[in-house]
Design a protein around this motif. Structure first.
Motif, PDB file in Angstrom:
ATOM      1  N   ASP A 108      -0.787 -65.822   0.479  1.00  0.00           N
ATOM      2  CA  ASP A 108       0.119 -66.954   0.243  1.00  0.00           C
ATOM      3  C   ASP A 108       1.066 -66.734  -0.930  1.00  0.00           C
ATOM      4  OD1 ASP A 108      -1.923 -67.102  -1.619  1.00  0.00           O
ATOM      5  OD2 ASP A 108      -2.025 -69.291  -1.617  1.00  0.00           O
TER       6      ASP A 108
ATOM      7  N   HIS B 231      -0.814 -68.437   6.949  1.00  0.00           N
ATOM      8  CA  HIS B 231       0.149 -68.251   5.856  1.00  0.00           C
ATOM      9  C   HIS B 231       1.154 -67.158   6.196  1.00  0.00           C
ATOM     10  CE1 HIS B 231      -1.838 -70.906   3.095  1.00  0.00           C
ATOM     11  NE2 HIS B 231      -2.961 -70.235   3.117  1.00  0.00           N
TER      12      HIS B 231
ATOM     13  N   ARG C 133      -6.886 -68.673   8.454  1.00  0.00           N
ATOM     14  CA  ARG C 133      -6.107 -69.234   7.347  1.00  0.00           C
ATOM     15  C   ARG C 133      -5.084 -68.237   6.823  1.00  0.00           C
ATOM     16  NH1 ARG C 133     -10.435 -72.008   7.086  1.00  0.00           N
ATOM     17  NH2 ARG C 133     -10.447 -74.222   6.591  1.00  0.00           N
TER      18      ARG C 133
ATOM     19  N   ALA D  27      -6.537 -82.469   4.175  1.00  0.00           N
ATOM     20  CA  ALA D  27      -5.684 -81.279   4.226  1.00  0.00           C
ATOM     21  C   ALA D  27      -6.022 -80.291   3.106  1.00  0.00           C
ATOM     22  CB  ALA D  27      -4.219 -81.684   4.145  1.00  0.00           C
TER      23      ALA D  27
ATOM     24  N   LEU E 214       1.571 -79.367   0.660  1.00  0.00           N
ATOM     25  CA  LEU E 214       0.295 -78.813   0.238  1.00  0.00           C
ATOM     26  C   LEU E 214       0.544 -78.013  -1.030  1.00  0.00           C
ATOM     27  CD1 LEU E 214      -1.334 -77.467   3.509  1.00  0.00           C
ATOM     28  CD2 LEU E 214      -2.185 -79.285   2.047  1.00  0.00           C
TER      29      LEU E 214
ATOM     30  N   TYR F 140     -10.134 -73.661  -7.513  1.00  0.00           N
ATOM     31  CA  TYR F 140     -11.578 -73.547  -7.310  1.00  0.00           C
ATOM     32  C   TYR F 140     -12.344 -73.635  -8.629  1.00  0.00           C
ATOM     33  CZ  TYR F 140     -10.312 -71.759  -2.664  1.00  0.00           C
ATOM     34  OH  TYR F 140      -9.812 -71.599  -1.410  1.00  0.00           O
TER      35      TYR F 140
ATOM     36  N   ARG G 159       0.490 -75.195  -3.888  1.00  0.00           N
ATOM     37  CA  ARG G 159       0.215 -73.759  -3.986  1.00  0.00           C
ATOM     38  C   ARG G 159      -1.040 -73.603  -4.831  1.00  0.00           C
ATOM     39  NH1 ARG G 159       4.314 -70.837  -2.014  1.00  0.00           N
ATOM     40  NH2 ARG G 159       3.307 -68.893  -2.569  1.00  0.00           N
TER      41      ARG G 159
ATOM     42  N   THR H  85     -14.786 -69.360   3.807  1.00  0.00           N
ATOM     43  CA  THR H  85     -13.914 -69.701   4.931  1.00  0.00           C
ATOM     44  C   THR H  85     -12.481 -69.850   4.444  1.00  0.00           C
ATOM     45  OG1 THR H  85     -14.452 -72.029   4.628  1.00  0.00           O
ATOM     46  CG2 THR H  85     -15.751 -70.839   6.230  1.00  0.00           C
ATOM     47  N   HIS H  86     -12.162 -69.162   3.331  1.00  0.00           N
ATOM     48  CA  HIS H  86     -10.833 -69.349   2.741  1.00  0.00           C
ATOM     49  C   HIS H  86      -9.808 -68.301   3.159  1.00  0.00           C
ATOM     50  CE1 HIS H  86      -8.009 -68.572  -0.740  1.00  0.00           C
ATOM     51  NE2 HIS H  86      -7.555 -69.652  -0.163  1.00  0.00           N
TER      52      HIS H  86
ATOM     53  N   ASP I 257     -13.298 -64.280   1.440  1.00  0.00           N
ATOM     54  CA  ASP I 257     -14.086 -65.229   0.644  1.00  0.00           C
ATOM     55  C   ASP I 257     -14.378 -66.478   1.471  1.00  0.00           C
ATOM     56  OD1 ASP I 257     -11.298 -65.937   0.456  1.00  0.00           O
ATOM     57  OD2 ASP I 257     -11.714 -67.188  -1.292  1.00  0.00           O
TER      58      ASP I 257
ATOM     59  N   ASP J 156      -4.883 -63.739  -1.866  1.00  0.00           N
ATOM     60  CA  ASP J 156      -4.509 -64.178  -0.521  1.00  0.00           C
ATOM     61  C   ASP J 156      -3.053 -63.788  -0.312  1.00  0.00           C
ATOM     62  OD1 ASP J 156      -4.566 -65.252   2.014  1.00  0.00           O
ATOM     63  OD2 ASP J 156      -4.835 -67.327   1.392  1.00  0.00           O
TER      64      ASP J 156
ATOM     65  N   TRP K 200       0.129 -78.595   8.259  1.00  0.00           N
ATOM     66  CA  TRP K 200       0.669 -77.286   7.876  1.00  0.00           C
ATOM     67  C   TRP K 200       2.018 -77.075   8.548  1.00  0.00           C
ATOM     68  CZ3 TRP K 200      -2.761 -72.762   6.243  1.00  0.00           C
ATOM     69  CH2 TRP K 200      -3.890 -73.232   5.562  1.00  0.00           C
TER      70      TRP K 200
ATOM     71  N   PHE L 232      -5.434 -79.326  10.101  1.00  0.00           N
ATOM     72  CA  PHE L 232      -4.321 -78.366  10.060  1.00  0.00           C
ATOM     73  C   PHE L 232      -2.984 -78.958  10.483  1.00  0.00           C
ATOM     74  CE2 PHE L 232      -8.001 -75.527  10.276  1.00  0.00           C
ATOM     75  CZ  PHE L 232      -7.660 -74.598   9.306  1.00  0.00           C
TER      76      PHE L 232
ATOM     77  N   THR M 218      -9.202 -78.381   3.860  1.00  0.00           N
ATOM     78  CA  THR M 218      -8.883 -77.435   4.929  1.00  0.00           C
ATOM     79  C   THR M 218      -8.121 -76.241   4.373  1.00  0.00           C
ATOM     80  OG1 THR M 218      -8.769 -79.253   6.510  1.00  0.00           O
ATOM     81  CG2 THR M 218      -7.746 -77.185   7.161  1.00  0.00           C
ATOM     82  N   ARG M 219      -7.157 -76.543   3.506  1.00  0.00           N
ATOM     83  CA  ARG M 219      -6.361 -75.484   2.892  1.00  0.00           C
ATOM     84  C   ARG M 219      -7.250 -74.514   2.114  1.00  0.00           C
ATOM     85  NH1 ARG M 219      -4.602 -71.870   0.841  1.00  0.00           N
ATOM     86  NH2 ARG M 219      -2.684 -71.455  -0.310  1.00  0.00           N
ATOM     87  N   LEU M 220      -8.251 -75.079   1.401  1.00  0.00           N
ATOM     88  CA  LEU M 220      -9.083 -74.265   0.522  1.00  0.00           C
ATOM     89  C   LEU M 220     -10.280 -73.644   1.235  1.00  0.00           C
ATOM     90  CD1 LEU M 220      -9.088 -76.642  -2.584  1.00  0.00           C
ATOM     91  CD2 LEU M 220      -7.910 -74.460  -2.387  1.00  0.00           C
ATOM     92  N   GLY M 221     -10.537 -74.110   2.462  1.00  0.00           N
ATOM     93  CA  GLY M 221     -11.691 -73.570   3.172  1.00  0.00           C
ATOM     94  C   GLY M 221     -13.011 -73.989   2.546  1.00  0.00           C
ATOM     95  N   LEU M 222     -13.086 -75.241   2.099  1.00  0.00           N
ATOM     96  CA  LEU M 222     -14.320 -75.739   1.499  1.00  0.00           C
ATOM     97  C   LEU M 222     -14.935 -76.802   2.407  1.00  0.00           C
ATOM     98  CD1 LEU M 222     -13.189 -75.982  -2.233  1.00  0.00           C
ATOM     99  CD2 LEU M 222     -14.917 -74.436  -1.304  1.00  0.00           C
TER     100      LEU M 222
END
Lengths: 318, 458
Positions: A27, A190, A186, B203, B292, B301, B294, A147-148, A145, A25, A214, A211, B206-210
Motif C-alpha cells: 500500500d 491494494h 488484501r 471497514a 480509509l 497496530y 493509510r 490476515t493482513h 502477517d 505491504d 474500498w 470491503f 477489514t482493512r487491517l485484517g483483525l
C-alpha cells in the motif's frame, strides 16, 4: 556460473534511492515503484534463465523468521536470497518462543545484534511486521502477517498478470473465496487497484463483508456475476478448518456455489487466466482439470515468486 | 511544583478568588469566590484568619470528578498500578472519588478482600469506593455474598472484564440484588459473538485484517438485562457502552421508566477504530466522508489502541457524545486500565486490552467542549455530579456542601508523557500528544488531594 555485476540499466538496485527501508505491504508503493519492482523482477528472471548469478547481496545476512508454518514462501525467499549471494539463516522464531516468554521484539533485537540485516518475517498476528520495525533496526520484509498482508505474493501475482495481459489498467480481475481471512487478497486489492484494475470480490457474505467501501472494488455473492467478462480470475485457498459457523454450511456447499470449473470459467473473457496462491484444494475451490488446464498460471506464479523476491530483497538492500 | 496529599490529612482553609465556578447541581456558572474550611464549602466571611488566598482568575472551579470505573490493580498486579498510585493519578486528573473494579488477583469477591482494598485506600490521595464481584471468582456461576458486602459500603457488583454470560445466572444475581438495592454493573459483551475478536467490525478492521466483533454482541446483553431489570426490579448499570445500538436500547428503557443507567469512556467518545491504523484526530474532527486511513507504520497496530470494548467507528463515537449531551448517558467513566509495556508492546492481538484514563479524561472532555460537541455544564455533570449521585455521593459547590472541588486551567496545555503521569503505567495512545486542560488543585472533602502550579499554595 557467471558472476554478474549490478547492471547499469534504469531499473533496480542500480538506481539509487529506493525510498523504503522495509516492505510491510504494497500500500505504500507508488505506481512507479511497483513498475520498477516488476521490471527488476523480470530482469532477475532473465538473469536466472541465462544461468547468471548476480551477487548483489554478497556479505548480507538474510534471516528467515517464520513463526507460522510455510513451505512455499520460505523456500522461495531462501532461493532468492541465496541466488543474490546472501548468507541465509533460519531464525528460531517458533510460535512457541512466545509461550516460553520471549517476546517478538526481544527475539528480533537479538537477531539484529547478531548481524542479520534483513529479516523475512512470517507471523500469525496481523500487524506483527509493524511491531518489528518499531522493535529492531534490521530491514523487515513481510512474508505474510495474519490476515493482513502478503506483499510479495501480490507483486508476483501482478507480474504474472502483466505477462499474460499486458498493462493492468482498465482490466477487471475477480477474486473468489474467503477474502476476509486472506492476506493475499488484501495485498492484491491494494496493488491491482493502484495499477488501475478494478476488482470483483466473490464469496459467501461472511467472507466478503467489510470491503464495499474500498475504492475500485465490488462485492458479489453470485459467482456468475463476478466472472462475467472478467480478464482474469484469482481463486483463494479455502481454509479447510472453516466449516459450519465459519461462513459456509459445508465445503460441499461452497464447491457447489463458488467452486471454479472449466464451465464456469467460460463466463470470463476467452482465455482469461486463472491464478491461485497455492497450495490448492482441488475439488473444493477449483477442479483438478482446471488447475491443469492451459488457463492455469499457477506454475508461473511459483517461478515469478523467486524473481520478485530477488527484486525486493535487492531493492531494500540498495 | 506538584504535591499529592491524603484524604486522612487535616482539611485546608482556602479562598479561591475570582474563578469561573461551574456547578451543575445548582445550575450555576459564574465568576465567584469559593471558600473552603473544615472540609466544607463555606461563606467567605466564615473563613478563619490565615486562610490561604489563591488568585483564581482564568481558572475553572468545578465539583470534584467521580469515576465509576477504574482498575487499581491491587492486589495482584502492583507493577501496573497500586491503590496509592492510582489515587495519585486520580487526584492529578481532578478526581476526588474512584470506584475500584473487582477483577484483581484474587478478585474482590468476598468481604475480607474488599476490606483489604478499603484499608489500602484509607490514606490515599482520593476516596475509593469498591465494586465487588458479582460472582465468586468472576466465574459467572455462584453469586457473591452481596448482603455482607453491602455492609462494607460497596457501590455495586460486576464481573467486569466479561458479562455474566448465562442468562439464568444474570437473572438470579439481579433478582437477589433487588433485595439489597445495589446495581449490577454490566460489561455488555456476548461472549459467543465477541470471543476471540480484538476490534469492532467495520471497514477499518477489514482493512487491517483483525478479527472483529459486531455491535450485536453488546446490544444483545443490553437487551437481555433490560428485560431482566423489568422482571426482577433490580437496577442495572451498563458500563463502557461503545455502540449506538446499545445506547438506543438504554434510551428506550429510560423512556419506559426502567431503573437503567449507563456510562461511556472518554476514549470511546474521542477515539475511533481508525486509531488502530494510526489516526490521531479526535472523532469529531474526522470528516464524514473520510477515506480509509493509510497505515502509519509508526503507529499502526499499536498495542496502546487495543481496548475492550474495541474502539468503534466515528458514527458510534458521535452517537455516544449525543447521548452525553442529551443525558441518556449518565456518566463518563474512565475504565482506567493500567498495563506494563510487556503486555502492550506486543502483537496487537496479543496485547492486553485497556488504556489509562484518570489523567487524560478531563482534557479529552474539554476538547469535546471546545469542539462544540458538549456544553461545559453537560461535561461536568457527566464527570462529577451525576456519577456521584449514582453511588450516593453529593457534588455541590453551595455553602455547606462537602468540599470536593477541582480547580483547573482549561487553556493551559500539557504534553502527555511518561514523566507527566502519576499513574504507574503509561499505556495510552495519547502519549506524545499535547492536550489542553491542566488541573491545579484537587480537594477531597476539603483535604488537599493534589496541588500543582497554583500561586499561593505551592
Amino acid at each position: 556460473m557467471v558472476q554478474t555485476a549490478i547492471p547499469s540499466t534504469t531499473s533496480g538496485a542500480a538506481t539509487p534511492g529506493w525510498p523504503h527501508r522495509h516492505l510491510l505491504d504494497v500500500d505504500v508503493l507508488t505506481v512507479d515503484e511497483v513498475v520498477r519492482c516488476l521490471d527488476l523482477a523480470a530482469e532477475m528472471r532473465a538473469l536466472r534463465a541465462a544461468g547468471e548469478r548476480p551477487d548483489w547481496l554478497a556479505g548480507e545476512v538474510v534471516g528467515l523468521a517464520f513463526a507460522e508454518p510455510s513451505t512455499r514462501t520460505r523456500v522461495s525467499f531462501e532461493i532468492a536470497a541465496a541466488a543474490l549471494g546472501a548468507q541465509v539463516v533460519e531464525l528460531p522464531i517458533e510460535a512457541s518462543s512466545v509461550t516460553k516468554g520471549e517476546s517478538l521484539a526481544d527475539t528480533l533485537r537479538t537477531m539484529e545484534l547478531t548481524g542479520v540485516g534483513t529479516i523475512v518475517l512470517r507471523h500469525a498476528s496481523s500487524g506483527a511486521p509493524y511491531l518489528a520495525t518499531r522493535s529492531c533496526g534490521s530491514r523487515i520484509m513481510n512474508a505474510g502477517d495474519g490476515t493482513h498482508a502478503h506483499p510479495t505474493q501480490a507483486l508476483l501475482d501482478a507480474l504474472t498478470l502483466r505477462d499474460a495481459l499486458g498493462e493492468l489498467s482498465g482490466r477487471t480481475v475477480a477474486i473468489v473465496g474467503d477474502i476476509g481471512h486472506s492476506r493475499v487478497a488484501r495485498s492484491n486489492l491494494h496493488l491491482l487497484t493502484a495499477l488501475g484494475a478494478s476488482v470483483r470480490l466473490c464469496g459467501p457474505p461472511d467472507w466478503t463483508g467489510g470491503f464495499r467501501t474500498w475504492r475500485g472494488v465490488s462485492v458479489h455473492h453470485r459467482l456468475e456475476d463476478a466472472l462475467d467478462g472478467v480478464d482474469a480470475v484469482m481463486a483463494l485457498r479455502v481454509q479447510l478448518e472453516r466449516r459450519a459457523g465459519g461462513g459456509v454450511p459445508s465445503l460441499r456447499e461452497y464447491g457447489r456455489r463458488w467452486g471454479l470449473t472449466e464451465d464456469r470459467m467460460a463466463l470470463a473473457r476467452p482465455g482469461a487466466p486463472l491464478l491461485h496462491p497455492g497450495p490448492t484444494n482441488e475439488g473444493v475451490e477449483l477442479t483438478a482439470s482446471l488447475a491443469a488446464s492451459s488457463r492455469s498460471l499457477i506454475g508461473s506464479q511459483v517461478e515469478n515468486g523467486v524473481a520478485v523476491r530477488m527484486a525486493v530483497l535487492s531493492l531494500l538492500a540498495a | 511544583m506538584s504535591r499529592f496529599g491524603s484524604i486522612a490529612a487535616e482539611p485546608v482553609s482556602l479562598l479561591l478568588r475570582g474563578a469561573r465556578v461551574v456547578d451543575p447541581a445548582a445550575g450555576t456558572d459564574d465568576v465567584a469566590d469559593l471558600a473552603v474550611h473544615g472540609g466544607l464549602v463555606v461563606d467567605a466571611a466564615d473563613l478563619p484568619s490565615g486562610a490561604v488566598e489563591v488568585n483564581g482568575a482564568g481558572l475553572l472551579a468545578i465539583p470534584g470528578l467521580c469515576d465509576l470505573h477504574a482498575h487499581l490493580r491491587e492486589p495482584g498486579d502492583e507493577a501496573s498500578e497500586t491503590v496509592a498510585s492510582a489515587c495519585r493519578a486520580a487526584a492529578h486528573g481532578g478526581y476526588t472519588t474512584v470506584c475500584a473494579m473487582p477483577n484483581t488477583l484474587p478478585p474482590l469477591d468476598e468481604a475480607a478482600r474488599v476490606a483489604y482494598v478499603q484499608r489500602l485506600a484509607a490514606e490515599a490521595s482520593c476516596r475509593v469506593r469498591v465494586v465487588a464481584a458479582a460472582t465468586r471468582g468472576r466465574a459467572g456461576e455462584a453469586q457473591t455474598d452481596v448482603g455482607e458486602l453491602a455492609e462494607l459500603g460497596i457501590v455495586g457488583v460486576s464481573d467486569d472484564g466479561a458479562a455474566i454470560a448465562s442468562p439464568r445466572v444474570a437473572r438470579s444475581v439481579m433478582a437477589y440484588l433487588a433485595s439489597v438495592g445495589l446495581p449490577l454493573i454490566e460489561h455488555a459483551e456476548e461472549p459467543s459473538l465477541a470471543g476471540g475478536a480484538v476490534m469492532r467490525s467495520g471497514a477499518i478492521a477489514t482493512r487491517l485484517g483483525l478479527a472483529a466483533w459486531p455491535s450485536s454482541a453488546e446490544a444483545t446483553i443490553v437487551q437481555r438485562d433490560i428485560e431482566l431489570a423489568l422482571e426482577t426490579g433490580a437496577r442495572v448499570h451498563f458500563t463502557h457502552l461503545s455502540t449506538a445500538a446499545a445506547l438506543a436500547e438504554v434510551r428506550r428503557a429510560k423512556r419506559d421508566g426502567l431503573p437503567v443507567t449507563c456510562d461511556v469512556t472518554p476514549h470511546h467518545l474521542a477515539m475511533t477504530d481508525s486509531w488502530v491504523a494510526g489516526e490521531r484526530r479526535f472523532a469529531w474532527d474526522i470528516p464524514l466522508d473520510a477515506d480509509l486511513p493509510r497505515l502509519d507504520p509508526e503507529r499502526a497496530y499499536h498495542g496502546s489502541t487495543r481496548l475492550n470494548p474495541p474502539l468503534a467507528g466515528r458514527g458510534d463515537a458521535l452517537a455516544l457524545m449525543a447521548g452525553v449531551a442529551d443525558g441518556t448517558v449518565d456518566a463518563i467513566a474512565t475504565d482506567h486500565a493500567p498495563h506494563p509495556p510487556e503486555r502492550k508492546l506486543v502483537e496487537f492481538d496479543r496485547a492486553a486490552p485497556g488504556i489509562i484514563g484518570l489523567e487524560t479524561a478531563l482534557s479529552l472532555g474539554l476538547a469535546a467542549v471546545r469542539a462544540g460537541c458538549l456544553s461545559l455544564d453537560a461535561l461536568v455533570g457527566a464527570m462529577a455530579t451525576r456519577p456521584a449521585k449514582l453511588i450516593g455521593e453529593e457534588r455541590s459547590l453551595a455553602v455547606g456542601a462537602r468540599a470536593d472541588v477541582t480547580v483547573l486551567d482549561p487553556d493551559a496545555t500539557w504534553a502527555v508523557e511518561r514523566e507527566a503521569l502519576a499513574s504507574a503505567s503509561a499505556n495510552t495512545p495519547l502519549l506524545g500528544m499535547e492536550l489542553a486542560g491542566v488541573v491545579r488543585l484537587t480537594l477531597a472533602g476539603g483535604r488537599l488531594a493534589y496541588v500543582g502550579g497554583l500561586d499561593g499554595l505551592d
